[in-house]
Design an enzyme around this catalytic site. Sequence first.
Site, PDB file in Angstrom:
ATOM      1  CB  THR A  59      -0.902  -0.009   1.256  1.00  0.00           C
ATOM      2  OG1 THR A  59      -1.415   1.301   1.474  1.00  0.00           O
ATOM      3  CG2 THR A  59      -0.135  -0.416   2.507  1.00  0.00           C
ATOM      4  CG  ASP A  60      -1.100   4.996  -0.931  1.00  0.00           C
ATOM      5  OD1 ASP A  60      -1.604   4.374   0.022  1.00  0.00           O
ATOM      6  OD2 ASP A  60      -1.712   5.885  -1.562  1.00  0.00           O
ATOM      7  CD  GLU A  61      -3.210   3.456   4.402  1.00  0.00           C
ATOM      8  OE1 GLU A  61      -3.079   3.465   5.629  1.00  0.00           O
ATOM      9  OE2 GLU A  61      -4.297   3.243   3.838  1.00  0.00           O
TER      10      GLU A  61
ATOM     11  CE1 TYR B  93      -3.040  -2.506   6.074  1.00  0.00           C
ATOM     12  CE2 TYR B  93      -3.103  -0.149   5.597  1.00  0.00           C
ATOM     13  CZ  TYR B  93      -3.129  -1.457   5.161  1.00  0.00           C
ATOM     14  OH  TYR B  93      -3.237  -1.735   3.819  1.00  0.00           O
TER      15      TYR B  93
ATOM     16  CE  LYS C 166       0.016  -4.492   3.104  1.00  0.00           C
ATOM     17  NZ  LYS C 166      -0.468  -5.819   2.628  1.00  0.00           N
TER      18      LYS C 166
HETATM   19  P1  NAD Z   1      -9.915  -6.894   2.994  1.00  0.00           P
HETATM   20  O1  NAD Z   1      -9.814  -6.529   4.438  1.00  0.00           O
HETATM   21  O2  NAD Z   1     -11.172  -6.599   2.261  1.00  0.00           O
HETATM   22  O3  NAD Z   1      -9.626  -8.462   2.813  1.00  0.00           O
HETATM   23  C1  NAD Z   1      -8.596  -9.119   3.474  1.00  0.00           C
HETATM   24  C2  NAD Z   1      -8.810 -10.616   3.264  1.00  0.00           C
HETATM   25  O4  NAD Z   1      -7.709 -11.299   3.896  1.00  0.00           O
HETATM   26  C3  NAD Z   1     -10.093 -11.152   3.898  1.00  0.00           C
HETATM   27  O5  NAD Z   1     -10.740 -12.034   3.014  1.00  0.00           O
HETATM   28  C4  NAD Z   1      -9.597 -11.902   5.131  1.00  0.00           C
HETATM   29  O6  NAD Z   1     -10.429 -13.000   5.496  1.00  0.00           O
HETATM   30  C5  NAD Z   1      -8.244 -12.379   4.649  1.00  0.00           C
HETATM   31  N1  NAD Z   1      -7.319 -12.652   5.765  1.00  0.00           N
HETATM   32  C6  NAD Z   1      -7.105 -11.892   6.873  1.00  0.00           C
HETATM   33  N2  NAD Z   1      -6.227 -12.509   7.684  1.00  0.00           N
HETATM   34  C7  NAD Z   1      -5.879 -13.666   7.064  1.00  0.00           C
HETATM   35  C8  NAD Z   1      -5.007 -14.727   7.409  1.00  0.00           C
HETATM   36  N3  NAD Z   1      -4.328 -14.726   8.556  1.00  0.00           N
HETATM   37  N4  NAD Z   1      -4.873 -15.759   6.533  1.00  0.00           N
HETATM   38  C9  NAD Z   1      -5.563 -15.781   5.376  1.00  0.00           C
HETATM   39  N5  NAD Z   1      -6.426 -14.815   5.008  1.00  0.00           N
HETATM   40  C10 NAD Z   1      -6.576 -13.770   5.848  1.00  0.00           C
HETATM   41  O7  NAD Z   1      -8.662  -6.198   2.315  1.00  0.00           O
HETATM   42  P2  NAD Z   1      -8.491  -5.516   0.877  1.00  0.00           P
HETATM   43  O8  NAD Z   1      -8.946  -4.106   0.970  1.00  0.00           O
HETATM   44  O9  NAD Z   1      -9.014  -6.409  -0.151  1.00  0.00           O
HETATM   45  O10 NAD Z   1      -6.892  -5.478   0.780  1.00  0.00           O
HETATM   46  C11 NAD Z   1      -6.166  -6.566   0.208  1.00  0.00           C
HETATM   47  C12 NAD Z   1      -4.690  -6.215   0.204  1.00  0.00           C
HETATM   48  O11 NAD Z   1      -4.481  -5.009  -0.533  1.00  0.00           O
HETATM   49  C13 NAD Z   1      -4.119  -5.943   1.605  1.00  0.00           C
HETATM   50  O12 NAD Z   1      -2.837  -6.533   1.667  1.00  0.00           O
HETATM   51  C14 NAD Z   1      -4.032  -4.437   1.683  1.00  0.00           C
HETATM   52  O13 NAD Z   1      -2.962  -4.046   2.520  1.00  0.00           O
HETATM   53  C15 NAD Z   1      -3.766  -4.069   0.244  1.00  0.00           C
HETATM   54  N6  NAD Z   1      -4.237  -2.740  -0.177  1.00  0.00           N
HETATM   55  C16 NAD Z   1      -5.541  -2.361   0.021  1.00  0.00           C
HETATM   56  C17 NAD Z   1      -5.959  -1.116  -0.430  1.00  0.00           C
HETATM   57  C18 NAD Z   1      -7.393  -0.672  -0.266  1.00  0.00           C
HETATM   58  O14 NAD Z   1      -7.711   0.486  -0.556  1.00  0.00           O
HETATM   59  N7  NAD Z   1      -8.313  -1.512   0.160  1.00  0.00           N
HETATM   60  C19 NAD Z   1      -5.069  -0.256  -1.076  1.00  0.00           C
HETATM   61  C20 NAD Z   1      -3.742  -0.679  -1.277  1.00  0.00           C
HETATM   62  C21 NAD Z   1      -3.342  -1.930  -0.812  1.00  0.00           C
HETATM   63  P1  TYD Z   2     -10.340   4.394   4.975  1.00  0.00           P
HETATM   64  O1  TYD Z   2     -11.379   3.981   3.987  1.00  0.00           O
HETATM   65  O2  TYD Z   2     -10.371   3.803   6.352  1.00  0.00           O
HETATM   66  O3  TYD Z   2      -8.930   4.177   4.262  1.00  0.00           O
HETATM   67  P2  TYD Z   2      -7.433   4.642   4.750  1.00  0.00           P
HETATM   68  O4  TYD Z   2      -7.489   5.174   6.123  1.00  0.00           O
HETATM   69  O5  TYD Z   2      -6.684   3.359   4.689  1.00  0.00           O
HETATM   70  O6  TYD Z   2      -7.008   5.657   3.738  1.00  0.00           O
HETATM   71  O7  TYD Z   2     -10.443   5.971   5.139  1.00  0.00           O
HETATM   72  C1  TYD Z   2     -10.273   6.841   4.044  1.00  0.00           C
HETATM   73  C2  TYD Z   2     -10.299   8.264   4.567  1.00  0.00           C
HETATM   74  O8  TYD Z   2     -11.609   8.540   5.083  1.00  0.00           O
HETATM   75  C3  TYD Z   2      -9.353   8.510   5.738  1.00  0.00           C
HETATM   76  O9  TYD Z   2      -8.805   9.822   5.626  1.00  0.00           O
HETATM   77  C4  TYD Z   2     -10.218   8.406   6.959  1.00  0.00           C
HETATM   78  C5  TYD Z   2     -11.559   8.917   6.468  1.00  0.00           C
HETATM   79  N1  TYD Z   2     -12.760   8.328   7.138  1.00  0.00           N
HETATM   80  C6  TYD Z   2     -13.734   9.152   7.686  1.00  0.00           C
HETATM   81  O10 TYD Z   2     -13.641  10.397   7.633  1.00  0.00           O
HETATM   82  N2  TYD Z   2     -14.819   8.573   8.286  1.00  0.00           N
HETATM   83  C7  TYD Z   2     -14.975   7.231   8.379  1.00  0.00           C
HETATM   84  O11 TYD Z   2     -15.980   6.753   8.968  1.00  0.00           O
HETATM   85  C8  TYD Z   2     -13.971   6.386   7.799  1.00  0.00           C
HETATM   86  C9  TYD Z   2     -14.089   4.890   7.854  1.00  0.00           C
HETATM   87  C10 TYD Z   2     -12.882   6.978   7.175  1.00  0.00           C
END
Ligand code: NAD
Ligand code: TYD
Length: 340
Positions: free
Chosen positions: A126-128, A154, A158
């Site tokens: 992630t970019d985070e 978090y 990562k």
């Molecule tokens: P999500 O929370 O929707 O899904 C995570 C999945 O991982 C779930 O199905 C969960 O059951 C599974 N999981 C959790 N712990 C586990 C374990 N110990 N063993 C096996 N499976 C397990 O997450 P997402 O938003 O789909 O993100 C997927 C990946 O992409 C993550 O690595 C996250 O860091 C990365 N990512 C997400 C975003 C975003 O905006 N959502 C952006 C950049 C990177």
């Molecule tokens: P989020 O979807 O949790 O992603 P991330 O923190 O990983 O970027 O949140 C996106 C942005 O929205 C973040 O700046 C936090 C804000 N946010 C709210 O203002 N209210 C909310 O209820 C949530 C879940 C997020």
Amino acid sequence: MTTYLVTGGAGFIGSNFIFHLLERYPQARIVCLDALTYAGNLSTLAGVMERENFRFVRGSVTDREAVFALFQEERPEYVVNFAAETHVDRAIESPGVFLETNILGTQNLMDACRQYGVERFHQVSTDEVYGDLPLDRPELLFTEETPLCASSPYSASKAAADLLVQAYVRTYGLPASISRCSNNYGPYQFPEKLIPLMIANALADRPLPVYGTGENVRDWLYVADHCKAIDLILHRGRAGQVYNIGGHNEMRNIDIVRRILACLHKSETLITFVKDRAGHDLRYAIDPAKIHRELGWLPETRFAEGLEKTIDWYLAHRDWWEQIVSGEYRAYYQRMYGGR
Ligand code: NAD
Ligand code: TYD
């Protein structure tokens, strides 16, 4: 037959990636390993469960024996690691499980890759991991050379996993790659994240909790564009490399919330400013020049179109998310927002 092991494939991006693989490589075998935590939802995969070239395995990446047994049985050529604890607010409440899953889980997978041999291990990051950027310096973007500077448990977990992947590349010659993507949105995102949470609350005429002043900026990418980028890196990206993924689509949280309300014809009086998130990152912004230059990737979905598709999806799949918001999530919501 080429076998892909996709971990975390019952979650948001992993499931979208499985759908992408099944469509793009109909001859391939796809194995999904997922622990089905609160964020994993088997109903998401219901439409592909019966396919002959798809197998779902419930198990944790932290269970080293189970991971090795699965590799022994399936001998995957490609491993794509989505499995993670992903919600910043939950990481602030209880960091421990983030370290176990995100760091030690990644180690187990890479050790199995070393033992059995793979074409590529791909770490979905992630970019985070770069920390945040100031709001008043729009010219600053994250490049692959930006130092890691995580703000939350978090993002620290990562970043630690990313460093471990790079160490495995250097020390053991593991053919691994890393992608660091900006915020995703689209179908099947768990409604604790900003966009689906605001859609669900607006539809129920509940307050829309905006943290702080709502001026924090995120760089949004439609999930299908992220999946295409990972596919390219997996097959054509260079091993040992990091690729940033993002679409130059920076938006303030408050503007996203207002757009959602406008799309749903709901009143802005639903917006409620609540106590800010601890350590809240101000701004994320990706420079995607490297993946464009090396692999020709560009995002295809404009934000207005992607948001409309996403809202339509949540409207058409109420059963999918209403089931979620009535379960464990209800207690979480009360803990997280009750006293805010
Ligand atoms: P999500 O929370 O929707 O899904 C995570 C999945 O991982 C779930 O199905 C969960 O059951 C599974 N999981 C959790 N712990 C586990 C374990 N110990 N063993 C096996 N499976 C397990 O997450 P997402 O938003 O789909 O993100 C997927 C990946 O992409 C993550 O690595 C996250 O860091 C990365 N990512 C997400 C975003 C975003 O905006 N959502 C952006 C950049 C990177
Ligand atoms: P989020 O979807 O949790 O992603 P991330 O923190 O990983 O970027 O949140 C996106 C942005 O929205 C973040 O700046 C936090 C804000 N946010 C709210 O203002 N209210 C909310 O209820 C949530 C879940 C997020």
